[in-house]
Design a protein around this motif. Sequence first.
Motif, PDB file in Angstrom:
ATOM      1  N   LYS A 235       0.768  -1.136  -0.025  1.00  0.00           N
ATOM      2  CA  LYS A 235      -0.154  -0.010   0.194  1.00  0.00           C
ATOM      3  C   LYS A 235       0.881   1.209  -0.242  1.00  0.00           C
ATOM      4  CE  LYS A 235      -2.830   2.394   3.437  1.00  0.00           C
ATOM      5  NZ  LYS A 235      -4.198   2.339   4.259  1.00  0.00           N
ATOM      6  N   GLU A 283      -4.396  -3.657   7.984  1.00  0.00           N
ATOM      7  CA  GLU A 283      -3.476  -2.981   7.612  1.00  0.00           C
ATOM      8  C   GLU A 283      -2.368  -3.215   8.467  1.00  0.00           C
ATOM      9  OE1 GLU A 283      -6.039   0.352   5.069  1.00  0.00           O
ATOM     10  OE2 GLU A 283      -5.602   0.690   7.179  1.00  0.00           O
ATOM     11  N   GLU A 297      -4.713  -1.222  11.698  1.00  0.00           N
ATOM     12  CA  GLU A 297      -5.966  -1.522  12.026  1.00  0.00           C
ATOM     13  C   GLU A 297      -6.629  -2.619  11.224  1.00  0.00           C
ATOM     14  OE1 GLU A 297      -9.035   0.871  10.358  1.00  0.00           O
ATOM     15  OE2 GLU A 297      -7.971   1.466   8.459  1.00  0.00           O
TER      16      GLU A 297
HETATM   17 MG   LIG Z   1      -7.010   2.564   7.415  1.00  0.00          MG
END
Ligand SMILES: [Mg+2]
Length: 417
Positions: A235, A283, A297
């Motif tokens: 990400k 994540e 989270e």
């Molecule tokens: Mg997030």
Amino acid sequence: MTIGAGLRGPGVLVIEPMGNAGRFLTEAADRLGLRLYAATHKEVHDAYPDRLRSALAGLCATDLTDTARALDDMAAFCRLHRPAGVAACFELFTPLAALLAERVGLPGNDPRLARAARNKVLMAEAFAAAGVPAPRWAAARDAAQAHRIAATGGLGRPLVVKPAEQGGSWGVSVVDGPGPLGAAVAAAQRFTHARPHGLRLDTTVLLQEYVPGPEYSCDTVVADGVAHPLPVVRKDTTPGRYRIETGHTCPAGLDEELTGIVQATAARAALAVGIRNGIAHTELKIPPGTRTPYVIETGARLPGDNLCEVVEAATGISEAAAHLQAVLGRVPDTAPTAAGAASIRFLLPERGGVLRRAAIPAVPGTHSELYLRPGDAVPEPADSSCRIGHVVARAGTAERARDVAAEVVARSRVEVG
Ligand SMILES: [Mg+2]
Ligand SMILES: Nc1ncnc2c1ncn2[C@@H]1O[C@H](COP(=O)(O)OP(=O)(O)OP(=O)(O)O)[C@@H](O)[C@H]1O
């Protein structure tokens, strides 16, 4: 003969399919031969795109902000239509799905832990109780308390300030020093109710230690308490004060052992917040020089950001189908059927204003979408609501997919006046 959605079975009641993942859920239901029902507000349903509305076998119109009433309405709907599963598709209503599943005797997540998958303070407590590696944290009711916590130095510098209940990086700031702390707390407390349902939000502010290093996401589908890991995705976000997702790439480029460590950590995070039948989106960040992922989270829902598409294009795995299988109590299909790569990049504005022009070049191996038209308002680039569009690239390797998508974004024209 065409068989309409209403003639098939079994059914799944989806609590609010209006978000990004709803499209993938309806496509997967079609492939699996399932009927999908939606539970939502009548006026929210009225605003659904035609494609979503026509994919549904029925609607349970209720008030999702009133837990007792929503549970009564949805339980009555279940008695009538006999769905075989309940699926949450909107982070803020994942606790409702767990409560409903328990009430009507369908597979579901642990209702006692369900709020921990929505509320980041309860999530931090659940991670600590389960020994899941996560940033150190403290909760504050207001700016004065936040300043007192920051002054102790216990969480280090910089600090991450975020709302207990939100998504899309709304109200999340990375602050270095006491100067911008008050504004960051105000930003985190700005939203007292969530759109479009009007659900009241916990305005507690979470202060977190900043975890450096690259970021990943990894989803976990859990069926009857057994975690099935899904692919790891790299990400990318903007640097600086506001961390807006700029793209995602699958595969993530980690070695096999580290991939396994990320998947195992994501699975522990999912189980820690009570996921038993359904998917979780987690994540994580890995500090440089270490092989320990820290969980930022997890949510008891499918990922947004077209990640379902990215993962399926790269690996052949349909996360939406796996989620539906899990909520039905079936063993999910999680074996990859492809070994390609895909990357999504988002078009972000340099500042807010009015969109004058937006154009994404057509490049073979890519497809793109614009969300805004000339004349539309463009929010300040402080969270993901400012995005103007995206491009998805498919290629043989992750590097190539990422490069192609980045190049298309670089060649795109965005003019904000
Ligand atoms: Mg997030
Ligand atoms: N403790 C932290 N350390 C380092 N970076 C963080 C931390 N917390 C949040 N971030 C960064 O800010 C981003 C948004 O934070 P978070 O995921 O908690 O909020 P969110 O609103 O749920 O985001 P989204 O829905 O966009 O995933 C993270 O993806 C990460 O890049």
